[in-house]
Design a protein around this motif. Structure first.
Motif, PDB file in Angstrom:
ATOM      1  N   GLN A 266      -8.706   2.308   9.766  1.00 37.16           N
ATOM      2  CA  GLN A 266      -8.263   3.605   9.927  1.00 37.16           C
ATOM      3  C   GLN A 266      -8.330   4.339   8.763  1.00 37.16           C
ATOM      4  O   GLN A 266      -8.206   3.546   7.667  1.00 37.16           O
ATOM      5  CB  GLN A 266      -6.721   3.434  10.562  1.00 37.16           C
ATOM      6  CG  GLN A 266      -6.653   2.726  11.891  1.00 37.16           C
ATOM      7  CD  GLN A 266      -5.144   2.516  12.078  1.00 37.16           C
ATOM      8  OE1 GLN A 266      -4.498   3.529  12.560  1.00 37.16           O
ATOM      9  NE2 GLN A 266      -4.466   1.458  11.924  1.00 37.16           N
ATOM     10  N   ILE A 267      -8.087   5.738   8.729  1.00 33.96           N
ATOM     11  CA  ILE A 267      -7.969   6.348   7.443  1.00 33.96           C
ATOM     12  C   ILE A 267      -6.658   7.158   7.515  1.00 33.96           C
ATOM     13  O   ILE A 267      -6.550   7.854   8.621  1.00 33.96           O
ATOM     14  CB  ILE A 267      -9.208   7.137   7.046  1.00 33.96           C
ATOM     15  CG1 ILE A 267      -9.463   7.911   5.809  1.00 33.96           C
ATOM     16  CG2 ILE A 267      -9.293   8.391   8.222  1.00 33.96           C
ATOM     17  CD1 ILE A 267     -10.548   8.477   5.402  1.00 33.96           C
ATOM     18  N   VAL A 268      -6.022   7.287   6.410  1.00 28.11           N
ATOM     19  CA  VAL A 268      -5.026   8.329   6.336  1.00 28.11           C
ATOM     20  C   VAL A 268      -5.285   9.610   6.608  1.00 28.11           C
ATOM     21  O   VAL A 268      -5.868   9.943   5.943  1.00 28.11           O
ATOM     22  CB  VAL A 268      -4.037   7.955   4.928  1.00 28.11           C
ATOM     23  CG1 VAL A 268      -2.930   8.871   4.648  1.00 28.11           C
ATOM     24  CG2 VAL A 268      -3.815   6.531   4.807  1.00 28.11           C
ATOM     25  N   PRO A 269      -4.503  10.324   7.654  1.00 31.24           N
ATOM     26  CA  PRO A 269      -5.145  11.753   7.899  1.00 31.24           C
ATOM     27  C   PRO A 269      -4.766  12.985   6.621  1.00 31.24           C
ATOM     28  O   PRO A 269      -4.918  13.791   7.332  1.00 31.24           O
ATOM     29  CB  PRO A 269      -4.579  11.741   9.400  1.00 31.24           C
ATOM     30  CG  PRO A 269      -3.180  11.134   9.024  1.00 31.24           C
ATOM     31  CD  PRO A 269      -3.414   9.902   8.342  1.00 31.24           C
ATOM     32  N   THR A 270      -4.187  12.502   5.847  1.00 29.57           N
ATOM     33  CA  THR A 270      -3.934  13.630   4.687  1.00 29.57           C
ATOM     34  C   THR A 270      -4.092  13.062   3.392  1.00 29.57           C
ATOM     35  O   THR A 270      -4.011  11.768   3.026  1.00 29.57           O
ATOM     36  CB  THR A 270      -2.384  13.980   4.903  1.00 29.57           C
ATOM     37  OG1 THR A 270      -1.711  14.802   3.882  1.00 29.57           O
ATOM     38  CG2 THR A 270      -1.416  12.563   5.188  1.00 29.57           C
ATOM     39  N   ALA A 271      -4.403  13.959   2.600  1.00 29.05           N
ATOM     40  CA  ALA A 271      -4.342  13.722   1.235  1.00 29.05           C
ATOM     41  C   ALA A 271      -3.182  13.711   0.539  1.00 29.05           C
ATOM     42  O   ALA A 271      -3.021  13.666  -0.816  1.00 29.05           O
ATOM     43  CB  ALA A 271      -5.382  14.696   0.369  1.00 29.05           C
ATOM     44  N   ASP A 272      -1.916  14.064   1.189  1.00 24.55           N
ATOM     45  CA  ASP A 272      -0.663  13.997   0.376  1.00 24.55           C
ATOM     46  C   ASP A 272      -0.372  12.799  -0.150  1.00 24.55           C
ATOM     47  O   ASP A 272      -0.453  11.684   0.170  1.00 24.55           O
ATOM     48  CB  ASP A 272      -0.010  14.123   1.741  1.00 24.55           C
ATOM     49  CG  ASP A 272       1.661  14.472   1.191  1.00 24.55           C
ATOM     50  OD1 ASP A 272       2.091  13.869   0.057  1.00 24.55           O
ATOM     51  OD2 ASP A 272       2.700  14.920   1.900  1.00 24.55           O
TER      52      ASP A 272
ATOM     53  N   ASN B 272     -10.160  -8.812   8.744  1.00 24.82           N
ATOM     54  CA  ASN B 272      -8.912  -7.960   8.182  1.00 24.82           C
ATOM     55  C   ASN B 272      -9.210  -6.674   8.817  1.00 24.82           C
ATOM     56  O   ASN B 272     -10.265  -5.790   8.525  1.00 24.82           O
ATOM     57  CB  ASN B 272      -8.851  -7.879   6.840  1.00 24.82           C
ATOM     58  CG  ASN B 272      -8.864  -9.361   6.216  1.00 24.82           C
ATOM     59  OD1 ASN B 272      -7.737 -10.060   6.433  1.00 24.82           O
ATOM     60  ND2 ASN B 272      -9.587  -9.769   5.535  1.00 24.82           N
ATOM     61  N   ALA B 273      -8.175  -5.982   9.419  1.00 22.88           N
ATOM     62  CA  ALA B 273      -7.993  -4.686   9.486  1.00 22.88           C
ATOM     63  C   ALA B 273      -7.734  -3.929   8.199  1.00 22.88           C
ATOM     64  O   ALA B 273      -6.950  -4.561   7.275  1.00 22.88           O
ATOM     65  CB  ALA B 273      -6.782  -4.204  10.589  1.00 22.88           C
ATOM     66  N   VAL B 274      -8.202  -2.853   8.144  1.00 20.05           N
ATOM     67  CA  VAL B 274      -7.980  -1.983   6.693  1.00 20.05           C
ATOM     68  C   VAL B 274      -7.353  -0.605   7.128  1.00 20.05           C
ATOM     69  O   VAL B 274      -8.016   0.069   8.110  1.00 20.05           O
ATOM     70  CB  VAL B 274      -9.321  -1.837   5.809  1.00 20.05           C
ATOM     71  CG1 VAL B 274     -10.314  -1.129   6.907  1.00 20.05           C
ATOM     72  CG2 VAL B 274      -9.234  -1.188   4.597  1.00 20.05           C
TER      73      VAL B 274
END
Lengths: 409, 409
Positions: free
Chosen positions: A173-179, A137-139
């Motif tokens: 992948q990681i979300v590039p913001t803590a927003d 699975n992609a995450v």
């Protein structure tokens, strides 16, 4: 790009990453996870530096957040363990023949794209990535702001490892913001690209996810776990189990938060309290009459302390214990301590939590302890997966039917 | 009471009904289903009268809606079949020992309260009720307005059967109005009492459910199913399978809607068309050059005709067939016809639908044909259950751990 556009692009890429993972051989997925482990070790200094920044900014959860060299090595070793697990994809879960000669096989397949929303635990970054790669699975990782720097540093290592094994970075992948708005985008399903969201964190996070999600959720609710000491318990075993269930590690979701004790077992309470040295006790009047302690209030029965605090309630019998658990528990893990097999089996049958134990510590609520090799959490819902979620629990299946020209009458 | 209050009361009652079903013995659940079957037979006249009213008001789906004496008997016989199925609850799915001596069992449990939202098929009322009772789940039935009278009459029989077996009517309830607002109430989760919603109907229903639901959904999307005739197909087998897959019963979700045919297999098309006597054909230019037919448009590839209409598309190879299926299919059921095992296995591996068949008709997409004894539909999602959903697929599980005083190091 706006945040929404960024998130949609991440979703599109993840769809491609899922295809690449699915089409890769089991050996390539194994190689990728090993290479991710090596990269974690090679990036240890950068990871610790980022973690120091997170710790300096943090006001709570230091134990969950903190990394040091042994913990970074433990993360890498955890990846190695996942690499060594059998690849679940393509395995036949069942196969049977029908009277008309049709041959039906139930075969494991990936789910697709998984969104992982978590808080405070940077190691989840690596654990979730490895388990998702193992299961094809992609995450898309969305760490909380408290562990954002540590998680981003860990992800940088993972991405390098993936690339070295010839898999695209779109697979992890990681979300590039803590927003926090990024969570909303994930919960919307990213334009249909997300197949599943896994929240792992406190009650407010999980409740937000369950209320807003437009995609299926594998819920990891907090663990308000109970240990019930029955009248026929062995006193030494009761003391050892309660102390371990509460104090071995207070910050994990399988830690016991409430001790339920039979009125007839109250004479054991002094010994139990002695084993709980250093733990704050909050009890009802009957318990406090045996061992001096603070009074417990209604809110205590619902609280996941994640701290050396234990609430204690006196009950008449196992049925009253089960009623308390049904009312106040979160469906995670509960234990009974007794030498009476009939009562134990009645309790195990009646209590509807993901894990029910007899004469063992609630801290065994763990994928590793179950033999799953790894887990990304303990699911407290009843659908798809329940209890420890390892690679197998993150697969779907399809039916492959082989015939010789059969038509249906 | 307002509709919302009525629905909340139904939810509360269902929670109690679920408890009664769960605590009942397997024998009592069996007796209840048998007694429901007897009551269907005893109420046949009332059911047929209600069905006549539904039919008089209906403007479409007459084949799905229509009941006659044989179909009422088939409903009762279906209940008897479910009564004869093994009871899934309490069975051990797996059991293993850990090195520390812990004994871990994975044991089937009910899910809880299930909301069943359906259209046009009155028999779903009885099928869903029986499968839910067999699996220990309470059910709230919400038939569409087109089959409301028939379903209410069937439910009256089921309720009498339940009562005769000593189970409360709260275990199987029906929404007392055809008002569409009741669907909204179910999708809100009825104040937390609903554990799962199962929609079964057309695309607009399922899409509404997936968009609005605040509870987990086991989606039964329409079946845009494909049969792919490979260059190495046996021509007679191809004609027999395509004709059966399309025409045996055109109104079921496993009926083939699109024929994909290799360019190299086009010489077989005349024989296939002959076997499809009475079926309207809509094809691309290459197919129409072999057999005169209407032109197919983009919309045809996405349409579940549920009628004697077949769209036909010429493809280069199995990969192009798989791409077409990935783009236009609904993840339900697809078949390949070929004598070439390597191509068949490639197709079976690549196509990610709930059911993939080699040299067999797509009309085998059915719980009975799979040996599940009964089904309430074919799940097209990838979570919890996929493909035919029978009693086993409507269970959850818990882990029962038996120890001898183990604490976690």
């Amino acid at each position: 790009m706006t945040l929404d556009e960024t998130m949609l692009a991440i979703g599109e890429a993840a769809r491609d990453g899922a295809g690449a993972l699915r089409d890769a051989s089991a050996d390539r997925r194994t190689a990728a996870i090993r290479s991710m482990a090596d990269a974690i070790r090679a990036h240890a200094a950068a990871i610790l530096k980022a973690n120091a920044a997170d710790l300096a900014a943090a006001t709570r959860h230091h134990d969950r957040l903190m990394l040091d060299e042994p913990r970074v090595e433990a993360i890498a070793a955890g990846l190695d363990q996942v690499a060594a697990l059998p690849d679940p994809l393509g395995t036949e879960i069942a196969r049977w023949q029908r009277p008309n000669g049709l041959d039906i096989a139930r075969v494991r397949t990936p789910i697709g794209v998984i969104g992982m929303i978590y808080e405070a635990r940077p190691n989840v970054t690596a654990d979730a990535a490895a388990i998702c790669v193992r299961s094809g699975n992609a995450v898309i990782l969305r760490p909380g702001s408290d562990c954002f720097a540590s998680s981003t540093a860990i992800h940088a290592a993972l991405a390098q490892g993936l690339e070295q094994a010839g898999l695209p970075p779109s697979a992890v992948q990681i979300v590039p913001t803590a927003d926090r708005a990024a969570v909303g985008a994930l919960l919307s399903g990213l334009g249909g690209t997300l197949d599943l969201v896994i929240p792992r964190g406190g009650r407010s996070l999980v409740e937000r996810v369950q209320a807003e999600a437009r995609v299926p959720v594998l819920g990891h609710l907090e663990g308000v776990c109970h240990t019930y000491v029955h009248a026929a318990a062995d006193p030494a075993m009761a003391a050892a189990i309660v102390a371990n269930a509460k104090l071995r590690r207070v910050s994990i979701c399988g830690a016991t938060e409430t001790l339920l004790i039979d009125r007839a077992a109250l004479p054991m309470l002094a010994g139990i309290a002695e084993a709980l040295d250093g733990c704050e006790l909050r009890g009802d009047a009957e318990a406090a009459a045996i061992v001096p302690m603070l009074p417990a209030h209604e809110a205590d029965w619902r609280t996941e302390y994640l701290a050396p605090v234990l609430s204690i309630r006196t009950v008449t019998d196992w049925k009253e214990a089960a009623s308390h658990i049904a009312r106040y528990g979160t469906g995670h893990t509960e234990a009974i301590v007794t030498q009476d097999a009939a009562t134990a089996e009645a309790f195990l049958g009646q209590v509807d939590s993901a894990i029910v134990l007899w004469n063992a510590s609630t801290q065994f609520a763990d994928g590793g302890e179950f033999g799953f090799g790894a887990e990304i959490g303990i699911a407290t819902g009843k659908l798809h997966a329940r209890g420890p979620v390892g690679p197998e629990q993150l697969t779907s299946f399809k039916y492959v039917v082989r015939g010789a020209g059969q038509v249906r009458p």
